[in-house]
Design a protein around this motif. Structure first.
Motif, PDB file in Angstrom:
ATOM      1  N   LYS A  78      -1.290 -10.129  14.743  1.00 22.43           N
ATOM      2  CA  LYS A  78      -0.308  -9.193  15.310  1.00 22.43           C
ATOM      3  C   LYS A  78       1.080  -9.503  14.782  1.00 22.43           C
ATOM      4  O   LYS A  78       1.857  -8.598  14.507  1.00 22.43           O
ATOM      5  CB  LYS A  78      -0.342  -9.239  16.830  1.00 22.43           C
ATOM      6  N   SER A  79       1.409 -10.774  14.616  1.00 19.63           N
ATOM      7  CA  SER A  79       2.726 -11.127  14.095  1.00 19.63           C
ATOM      8  C   SER A  79       2.864 -10.730  12.629  1.00 19.63           C
ATOM      9  O   SER A  79       3.960 -10.461  12.150  1.00 19.63           O
ATOM     10  CB  SER A  79       2.998 -12.618  14.270  1.00 19.63           C
ATOM     11  N   LEU A  80       1.744 -10.674  11.902  1.00 20.27           N
ATOM     12  CA  LEU A  80       1.790 -10.265  10.496  1.00 20.27           C
ATOM     13  C   LEU A  80       1.908  -8.753  10.344  1.00 20.27           C
ATOM     14  O   LEU A  80       2.113  -8.255   9.248  1.00 20.27           O
ATOM     15  CB  LEU A  80       0.531 -10.754   9.776  1.00 20.27           C
ATOM     16  N   THR A  81       1.766  -8.023  11.432  1.00 14.37           N
ATOM     17  CA  THR A  81       1.845  -6.570  11.382  1.00 14.37           C
ATOM     18  C   THR A  81       3.284  -6.092  11.229  1.00 14.37           C
ATOM     19  O   THR A  81       3.545  -5.058  10.662  1.00 14.37           O
ATOM     20  CB  THR A  81       1.221  -5.964  12.655  1.00 14.37           C
ATOM     21  N   TYR A  82       4.221  -6.854  11.739  1.00 17.32           N
ATOM     22  CA  TYR A  82       5.621  -6.422  11.766  1.00 17.32           C
ATOM     23  C   TYR A  82       6.469  -7.242  10.799  1.00 17.32           C
ATOM     24  O   TYR A  82       6.544  -8.460  10.911  1.00 17.32           O
ATOM     25  CB  TYR A  82       6.179  -6.553  13.181  1.00 17.32           C
ATOM     26  N   GLY A  83       7.091  -6.579   9.844  1.00 15.76           N
ATOM     27  CA  GLY A  83       8.040  -7.225   8.962  1.00 15.76           C
ATOM     28  C   GLY A  83       7.453  -8.031   7.819  1.00 15.76           C
ATOM     29  O   GLY A  83       8.194  -8.633   7.059  1.00 15.76           O
ATOM     30  N   VAL A  84       6.137  -8.079   7.696  1.00 16.20           N
ATOM     31  CA  VAL A  84       5.501  -8.831   6.613  1.00 16.20           C
ATOM     32  C   VAL A  84       4.589  -7.863   5.858  1.00 16.20           C
ATOM     33  O   VAL A  84       3.756  -7.204   6.462  1.00 16.20           O
ATOM     34  CB  VAL A  84       4.683 -10.018   7.160  1.00 16.20           C
ATOM     35  N   PRO A  85       4.742  -7.755   4.551  1.00 19.24           N
ATOM     36  CA  PRO A  85       3.943  -6.772   3.789  1.00 19.24           C
ATOM     37  C   PRO A  85       2.521  -7.230   3.485  1.00 19.24           C
ATOM     38  O   PRO A  85       2.032  -7.059   2.377  1.00 19.24           O
ATOM     39  CB  PRO A  85       4.768  -6.603   2.514  1.00 19.24           C
ATOM     40  N   LEU A  86       1.826  -7.804   4.453  1.00 20.66           N
ATOM     41  CA  LEU A  86       0.480  -8.314   4.218  1.00 20.66           C
ATOM     42  C   LEU A  86      -0.473  -7.221   3.763  1.00 20.66           C
ATOM     43  O   LEU A  86      -1.191  -7.374   2.780  1.00 20.66           O
ATOM     44  CB  LEU A  86      -0.064  -8.983   5.484  1.00 20.66           C
ATOM     45  N   TYR A  87      -0.508  -6.101   4.461  1.00 26.87           N
ATOM     46  CA  TYR A  87      -1.459  -5.037   4.138  1.00 26.87           C
ATOM     47  C   TYR A  87      -1.183  -4.453   2.753  1.00 26.87           C
ATOM     48  O   TYR A  87      -2.101  -4.198   1.987  1.00 26.87           O
ATOM     49  CB  TYR A  87      -1.398  -3.938   5.200  1.00 26.87           C
ATOM     50  N   GLU A  88       0.094  -4.246   2.434  1.00 23.89           N
ATOM     51  CA  GLU A  88       0.449  -3.717   1.121  1.00 23.89           C
ATOM     52  C   GLU A  88       0.009  -4.673   0.010  1.00 23.89           C
ATOM     53  O   GLU A  88      -0.559  -4.261  -0.992  1.00 23.89           O
ATOM     54  CB  GLU A  88       1.961  -3.492   1.020  1.00 23.89           C
ATOM     55  N   PHE A  89       0.273  -5.961   0.204  1.00 24.92           N
ATOM     56  CA  PHE A  89      -0.027  -6.937  -0.829  1.00 24.92           C
ATOM     57  C   PHE A  89      -1.523  -7.205  -0.947  1.00 24.92           C
ATOM     58  O   PHE A  89      -1.999  -7.581  -2.010  1.00 24.92           O
ATOM     59  CB  PHE A  89       0.737  -8.232  -0.590  1.00 24.92           C
ATOM     60  N   LEU A  90      -2.269  -7.031   0.138  1.00 22.54           N
ATOM     61  CA  LEU A  90      -3.724  -7.166   0.050  1.00 22.54           C
ATOM     62  C   LEU A  90      -4.333  -6.048  -0.788  1.00 22.54           C
ATOM     63  O   LEU A  90      -5.386  -6.216  -1.393  1.00 22.54           O
ATOM     64  CB  LEU A  90      -4.361  -7.176   1.442  1.00 22.54           C
ATOM     65  N   LEU A  91      -3.678  -4.902  -0.826  1.00 24.17           N
ATOM     66  CA  LEU A  91      -4.191  -3.768  -1.596  1.00 24.17           C
ATOM     67  C   LEU A  91      -3.639  -3.725  -3.018  1.00 24.17           C
ATOM     68  O   LEU A  91      -4.006  -2.855  -3.798  1.00 24.17           O
ATOM     69  CB  LEU A  91      -3.850  -2.451  -0.878  1.00 24.17           C
ATOM     70  N   TYR A  92      -2.774  -4.642  -3.349  1.00 22.19           N
ATOM     71  CA  TYR A  92      -2.173  -4.673  -4.680  1.00 22.19           C
ATOM     72  C   TYR A  92      -2.913  -5.661  -5.568  1.00 22.19           C
ATOM     73  O   TYR A  92      -3.330  -6.716  -5.123  1.00 22.19           O
ATOM     74  CB  TYR A  92      -0.695  -5.080  -4.556  1.00 22.19           C
ATOM     75  N   ASN A  93      -3.077  -5.307  -6.834  1.00 17.86           N
ATOM     76  CA  ASN A  93      -3.623  -6.224  -7.833  1.00 17.86           C
ATOM     77  C   ASN A  93      -5.069  -6.632  -7.522  1.00 17.86           C
ATOM     78  O   ASN A  93      -5.451  -7.777  -7.691  1.00 17.86           O
ATOM     79  CB  ASN A  93      -2.711  -7.457  -7.928  1.00 17.86           C
ATOM     80  N   ILE A  94      -5.860  -5.685  -7.051  1.00 15.08           N
ATOM     81  CA  ILE A  94      -7.255  -5.965  -6.711  1.00 15.08           C
ATOM     82  C   ILE A  94      -8.083  -5.994  -7.997  1.00 15.08           C
ATOM     83  O   ILE A  94      -7.930  -5.144  -8.866  1.00 15.08           O
ATOM     84  CB  ILE A  94      -7.809  -4.888  -5.753  1.00 15.08           C
ATOM     85  N   ASN A  95      -8.963  -6.977  -8.094  1.00  8.54           N
ATOM     86  CA  ASN A  95      -9.890  -7.033  -9.217  1.00  8.54           C
ATOM     87  C   ASN A  95     -11.262  -7.462  -8.703  1.00  8.54           C
ATOM     88  O   ASN A  95     -11.435  -7.724  -7.513  1.00  8.54           O
ATOM     89  CB  ASN A  95      -9.371  -7.965 -10.309  1.00  8.54           C
ATOM     90  N   ASN A  96     -12.234  -7.543  -9.579  1.00 11.07           N
ATOM     91  CA  ASN A  96     -13.611  -7.853  -9.166  1.00 11.07           C
ATOM     92  C   ASN A  96     -13.744  -9.231  -8.513  1.00 11.07           C
ATOM     93  O   ASN A  96     -14.624  -9.437  -7.683  1.00 11.07           O
ATOM     94  CB  ASN A  96     -14.558  -7.756 -10.365  1.00 11.07           C
ATOM     95  N   LYS A  97     -12.895 -10.151  -8.893  1.00 11.18           N
ATOM     96  CA  LYS A  97     -13.001 -11.509  -8.342  1.00 11.18           C
ATOM     97  C   LYS A  97     -12.430 -11.604  -6.922  1.00 11.18           C
ATOM     98  O   LYS A  97     -12.924 -12.385  -6.111  1.00 11.18           O
ATOM     99  CB  LYS A  97     -12.273 -12.483  -9.269  1.00 11.18           C
ATOM    100  N   THR A  98     -11.404 -10.800  -6.623  1.00 13.77           N
ATOM    101  CA  THR A  98     -10.735 -10.933  -5.326  1.00 13.77           C
ATOM    102  C   THR A  98     -11.016  -9.787  -4.360  1.00 13.77           C
ATOM    103  O   THR A  98     -10.553  -9.836  -3.224  1.00 13.77           O
ATOM    104  CB  THR A  98      -9.207 -11.039  -5.515  1.00 13.77           C
ATOM    105  N   ILE A  99     -11.749  -8.779  -4.780  1.00 15.92           N
ATOM    106  CA  ILE A  99     -11.920  -7.602  -3.925  1.00 15.92           C
ATOM    107  C   ILE A  99     -12.667  -7.923  -2.629  1.00 15.92           C
ATOM    108  O   ILE A  99     -12.261  -7.493  -1.553  1.00 15.92           O
ATOM    109  CB  ILE A  99     -12.593  -6.441  -4.696  1.00 15.92           C
ATOM    110  N   GLN A 100     -13.760  -8.672  -2.711  1.00 16.41           N
ATOM    111  CA  GLN A 100     -14.560  -8.978  -1.515  1.00 16.41           C
ATOM    112  C   GLN A 100     -13.761  -9.775  -0.480  1.00 16.41           C
ATOM    113  O   GLN A 100     -13.719  -9.387   0.688  1.00 16.41           O
ATOM    114  CB  GLN A 100     -15.840  -9.715  -1.913  1.00 16.41           C
ATOM    115  N   PRO A 101     -13.103 -10.876  -0.866  1.00 15.86           N
ATOM    116  CA  PRO A 101     -12.327 -11.624   0.138  1.00 15.86           C
ATOM    117  C   PRO A 101     -11.167 -10.821   0.735  1.00 15.86           C
ATOM    118  O   PRO A 101     -10.850 -10.967   1.909  1.00 15.86           O
ATOM    119  CB  PRO A 101     -11.793 -12.831  -0.635  1.00 15.86           C
TER     120      PRO A 101
END
Length: 190
Positions: A78-101
């Motif tokens: 919940k604390s990562l929801t506000y003011g931290v771009p976690l969701y944006e950065f999780l969707l950035y630079n996805i490749n076959n090695k990191t997509i599953q995690p």
């Protein structure tokens, strides 16, 4: 890098100490459970999340493992929801090695945030469902606040993630020709 930090925490917290020096004020580094509030401090967590922007897959996997292992409680997410771009950065630079995690973490975040809610309170599930019922604007806003992934991925696609699982979600995510009336996913949306 993160494993190095964890090893420092383990070494310091497991070293032999006499009873007089156990006071919390005297500790140099706190063990991870007690240091969690220091780690999720906005400046610290932003630095960790920025690692997701690097081109180093091994470091990204290590960070994702760190989040899954040590920062997986409801309060932290919940604390990562506000003011931290976690969701944006999780969707950035996805490749076959990191997509599953990456998507495993996104699914885990959903479950941690909604695990204590009953069916009527889970606005994310209600918003992403395939029903023809319309939700009130307040419920929709609550769903977006609760699970910011809805800002970046079509709602029926999020439904597949939270109801079917990451394997099916990833197949559609990497597919170039998956189109349905409910979900149109093409290369321009990635």
């Amino acid at each position: 890098m993160i494993q190095f930090i964890l090893n420092i925490y383990k070494a310091i917290s497991s070293r032999p100490r006499d009873v007089k020096s156990v006071d919390l004020e005297e500790k140099f580094l706190y063990p991870i459970p007690k240091a969690k509030y220091q780690i999720i401090d906005p400046n610290t967590i932003r630095t960790l999340v920025n690692v997701l922007l690097l081109q180093d897959d091994d470091l990204i996997l290590e960070l994702l493992d760190f989040f899954n292992t040590h920062l997986c409680d409801k309060f932290t997410f919940k604390s990562l929801t506000y003011g931290v771009p976690l969701y944006e950065f999780l969707l950035y630079n996805i490749n076959n090695k990191t997509i599953q995690p990456r998507f495993n973490l996104l699914l885990k975040i959903y479950h941690r945030i909604t695990d204590e809610l009953n069916a009527e309170e889970d606005t994310v599930k209600a918003f992403t469902s395939f029903s023809f019922e319309t939700l009130a604007n307040q419920q929709i806003e609550t769903a977006f606040r609760t699970y910011p992934l809805l800002r970046y991925i079509p709602k029926h696609f999020v439904w597949r993630l939270i109801n079917i699982g990451t394997e099916d979600f990833i197949k559609i995510f990497v597919s170039d020709n998956y189109e349905t009336p409910e979900l149109i996913w093409n290369e321009y949306m990635r």
